[in-house]
Scaffold this active site. Structure first.
Site, PDB file in Angstrom:
ATOM      1  N   SER A 148       0.860  -1.179   0.000  1.00 59.22           N
ATOM      2  CA  SER A 148       0.000   0.000   0.000  1.00 59.22           C
ATOM      3  C   SER A 148       0.892   1.223   0.000  1.00 59.22           C
ATOM      4  O   SER A 148       2.083   1.144   0.345  1.00 59.22           O
ATOM      5  CB  SER A 148      -0.874  -0.010   1.260  1.00 59.22           C
ATOM      6  OG  SER A 148      -1.496   1.242   1.468  1.00 59.22           O
ATOM      7  N   TYR A 161      -2.572  -1.412  10.393  1.00 59.13           N
ATOM      8  CA  TYR A 161      -2.421  -1.492   8.937  1.00 59.13           C
ATOM      9  C   TYR A 161      -1.048  -0.995   8.498  1.00 59.13           C
ATOM     10  O   TYR A 161      -0.352  -1.651   7.718  1.00 59.13           O
ATOM     11  CB  TYR A 161      -3.529  -0.675   8.269  1.00 59.13           C
ATOM     12  CG  TYR A 161      -3.623  -0.850   6.781  1.00 59.13           C
ATOM     13  CD1 TYR A 161      -4.366  -1.891   6.227  1.00 59.13           C
ATOM     14  CD2 TYR A 161      -2.982   0.029   5.913  1.00 59.13           C
ATOM     15  CE1 TYR A 161      -4.470  -2.046   4.854  1.00 59.13           C
ATOM     16  CE2 TYR A 161      -3.067  -0.123   4.545  1.00 59.13           C
ATOM     17  CZ  TYR A 161      -3.811  -1.163   4.019  1.00 59.13           C
ATOM     18  OH  TYR A 161      -3.893  -1.313   2.653  1.00 59.13           O
TER      19      TYR A 161
END
Length: 266
Positions: A148, A161
């Site tokens: 990401s 995350y």
């Protein structure tokens, strides 16, 4: 309305006949797009997700009959064992499964922190561990980790995350170093916000919470740091993954490929 790209024909000429792929988190979004793209290239594709219905729908959509569904929960010890065994005999691995929880650190439930790291860091490790012996034996392999932009940057309230994606970046680089002399490449793809069911739900939640339209959530919150003011499409991510699986990409390893619309250019 925010711009939506209409995906065109596959841009990468790719023949994966005779190869076996494993894609996690394949029931929707990026994983689904990757599975269909690699199946269209002729590979046998083992797909993993805890959403059994989504996997069956994916199998029905695959006209070539190359998709093999394996419903597994990658946060469960038995699911991790089964996934590692399933990775054996594959020569292309796409680690995509992920989840999100947004909380301040002092309010972040430890059990959820542990669950997200299991899903997005321990599970990729276990799958890489399972896949490498076959890859080494044949002297060829491709590992693509869907990281990401948050593997390269941080945002507040996303401690699990961001931690998991930063860890995945490190795992990918170690794998690249260990596999370099055995024909195995390992890379990360780093998307910004992708038009997936997960992100669409985030948009709706943010709109309700802030009392603004969905378009304003996208433009003023999600895309605030992006030079390109649109969401990324899952098929665009799948094309980048496909390229990293080609013979022509053999010199790309240990890399992180930002698909972030200029976010990290700041």
């Amino acid at each position: 309305m925010t711009e939506q790209l209409t995906p065109g024909p596959h841009s990468v000429a790719l023949d994966l006949t005779g190869h076996t792929v494993l894609v996690t988190g394949a029931a929707s979004g990026i994983g689904r797009a990757c599975a269909l793209r690699l199946a269209a290239a002729g590979a046998k594709v083992r797909v993993v997700d805890r959403d059994a219905d989504g996997l069956r729908a994916l199998q029905d959509e695959d006209a070539g009959g190359s998709v093999q569904p394996h419903p597994l929960d990658l946060t469960d010890p038995e699911g991790l064992d089964a996934a590692e065994s399933l990775a054996a005999g594959t020569d292309i691995l796409v680690n995509n499964a992920g989840a999100q929880l947004v909380r301040p650190i002092e309010e972040f439930p430890p059990e959820d922190f542990r669950r997200l790291l299991t899903l997005m860091l321990e599970a990729p490790f276990r799958l890489v561990r399972g896949a490498l012996p076959q890859m080494y034996e044949q002297g060829w392999g491709r590992i693509v980790n869907i990281s990401s932009v948050h593997g390269l940057r941080a945002s507040a309230y996303k401690s699990a995350y961001v931690s998991a994606k930063h860890g995945l970046e490190g795992l990918s680089k170690v794998t690249a170093l260990e596999g370099a002399e055995r024909g195995v490449t390992s890379n990360c793809v780093n998307p910004a916000y992708v038009r997936t069911p997960l992100v669409e739900r985030q948009i709706a939640d943010q709109a309700a919470a802030h009392g603004i339209s969905a378009d304003r959530v996208v433009s003023e919150i999600l895309l605030a740091d992006s030079a390109l003011k649109r969401l990324l499409e899952p098929e665009e991510v799948a094309e980048s993954v496909a390229y990293l699986c080609t013979p022509q990409a053999s010199f790309i390893t240990g890399a992180s490929l930002p698909l972030d619309g200029g976010w990290t250019a700041h």
